[in-house]
Scaffold this motif. Sequence first.
Motif, PDB file in Angstrom:
ATOM      1  N   THR A 100     -27.472  -0.119  41.754  1.00  0.00           N
ATOM      2  CA  THR A 100     -26.244  -0.763  42.212  1.00  0.00           C
ATOM      3  C   THR A 100     -25.860  -0.117  43.541  1.00  0.00           C
ATOM      4  OG1 THR A 100     -24.806   0.836  41.120  1.00  0.00           O
ATOM      5  CG2 THR A 100     -25.431  -1.158  39.839  1.00  0.00           C
ATOM      6  N   TYR A 117     -29.987  -7.530  48.024  1.00  0.00           N
ATOM      7  CA  TYR A 117     -30.869  -8.692  48.053  1.00  0.00           C
ATOM      8  C   TYR A 117     -31.618  -8.737  49.378  1.00  0.00           C
ATOM      9  CZ  TYR A 117     -28.593 -10.759  43.950  1.00  0.00           C
ATOM     10  OH  TYR A 117     -28.134 -11.009  42.692  1.00  0.00           O
ATOM     11  N   TRP A 147     -23.603  -8.564  33.684  1.00  0.00           N
ATOM     12  CA  TRP A 147     -24.901  -9.181  33.421  1.00  0.00           C
ATOM     13  C   TRP A 147     -24.793 -10.251  32.349  1.00  0.00           C
ATOM     14  CZ3 TRP A 147     -29.141  -5.744  30.798  1.00  0.00           C
ATOM     15  CH2 TRP A 147     -30.323  -6.463  30.637  1.00  0.00           C
ATOM     16  N   GLY A 199     -23.422 -13.377  33.620  1.00  0.00           N
ATOM     17  CA  GLY A 199     -24.148 -14.043  34.688  1.00  0.00           C
ATOM     18  C   GLY A 199     -23.550 -13.817  36.066  1.00  0.00           C
ATOM     19  N   THR A 235     -23.775 -12.154  39.294  1.00  0.00           N
ATOM     20  CA  THR A 235     -24.906 -11.489  39.946  1.00  0.00           C
ATOM     21  C   THR A 235     -24.619 -11.063  41.380  1.00  0.00           C
ATOM     22  OG1 THR A 235     -25.810 -13.623  40.606  1.00  0.00           O
ATOM     23  CG2 THR A 235     -26.549 -12.723  38.493  1.00  0.00           C
ATOM     24  N   ARG A 236     -23.462 -10.514  41.614  1.00  0.00           N
ATOM     25  CA  ARG A 236     -23.120 -10.050  42.956  1.00  0.00           C
ATOM     26  C   ARG A 236     -24.036  -8.908  43.394  1.00  0.00           C
ATOM     27  NH1 ARG A 236     -17.886  -6.848  43.317  1.00  0.00           N
ATOM     28  NH2 ARG A 236     -19.383  -5.206  42.973  1.00  0.00           N
ATOM     29  N   ASP A 237     -24.335  -7.993  42.469  1.00  0.00           N
ATOM     30  CA  ASP A 237     -25.204  -6.855  42.794  1.00  0.00           C
ATOM     31  C   ASP A 237     -26.668  -7.214  42.559  1.00  0.00           C
ATOM     32  OD1 ASP A 237     -22.983  -5.308  43.382  1.00  0.00           O
ATOM     33  OD2 ASP A 237     -22.948  -4.321  41.426  1.00  0.00           O
ATOM     34  N   PHE A 238     -27.527  -6.716  43.433  1.00  0.00           N
ATOM     35  CA  PHE A 238     -28.957  -7.003  43.376  1.00  0.00           C
ATOM     36  C   PHE A 238     -29.561  -6.732  41.998  1.00  0.00           C
ATOM     37  CE2 PHE A 238     -33.148  -4.881  43.677  1.00  0.00           C
ATOM     38  CZ  PHE A 238     -33.919  -5.999  43.903  1.00  0.00           C
ATOM     39  N   GLY A 280     -28.694  -9.241  39.488  1.00  0.00           N
ATOM     40  CA  GLY A 280     -29.449 -10.470  39.745  1.00  0.00           C
ATOM     41  C   GLY A 280     -30.869 -10.389  39.237  1.00  0.00           C
ATOM     42  N   ALA A 326     -30.683 -10.691  35.401  1.00  0.00           N
ATOM     43  CA  ALA A 326     -30.266 -12.037  35.013  1.00  0.00           C
ATOM     44  C   ALA A 326     -31.415 -13.027  35.214  1.00  0.00           C
ATOM     45  CB  ALA A 326     -29.040 -12.469  35.814  1.00  0.00           C
ATOM     46  N   GLU A 327     -32.121 -12.903  36.323  1.00  0.00           N
ATOM     47  CA  GLU A 327     -33.275 -13.764  36.580  1.00  0.00           C
ATOM     48  C   GLU A 327     -34.413 -13.452  35.600  1.00  0.00           C
ATOM     49  OE1 GLU A 327     -35.546 -15.347  40.508  1.00  0.00           O
ATOM     50  OE2 GLU A 327     -35.316 -13.180  40.357  1.00  0.00           O
TER      51      GLU A 327
END
Length: 145
Positions: free
Chosen positions: A20, A46, A71, A74, A76-79, A82, A85-86
Amino acid sequence: MATVIADAQARGMEVCLGLTPTAAHWLEPQTAELERLTGHPVRSAYKLPGEPDVWPKADVIAMAPATFNAWALGLTRDFVVGVVAEGIGKGIPMVAMPCVAAAYAQHPQFERSVAELRRMRVRVLYGDDGFAPNPPGQGKPKEYP
């Protein structure tokens, strides 16, 4: 952190480290050494569209320590959020271990988040099979499993 990386590598895993923004700030003096240990850039942001991905495809993802959890919602502001979540959508096996004070664990969203992640087939190491929160103000980082 180096011990965790070395342990994973001894088990035959290739390790990439995502942080983070807060963790990246805390670990900034260690970033070069962590990159040397993993052989990959430590990432906390990102990449820009069109930039190549600098990490290999993940076979498994571990999220630890996980804090109060965007998380499961959903967000997903932080890499790193994300990435995980992906990863759910990609079917990548995942394990997460929270690390929060008992006061945070009392928030109703915490238990809902744990339940939601488990519903999404994330193995959450919390409670009897993982992390037990410390009372507020009694953090014991060296005791984190």
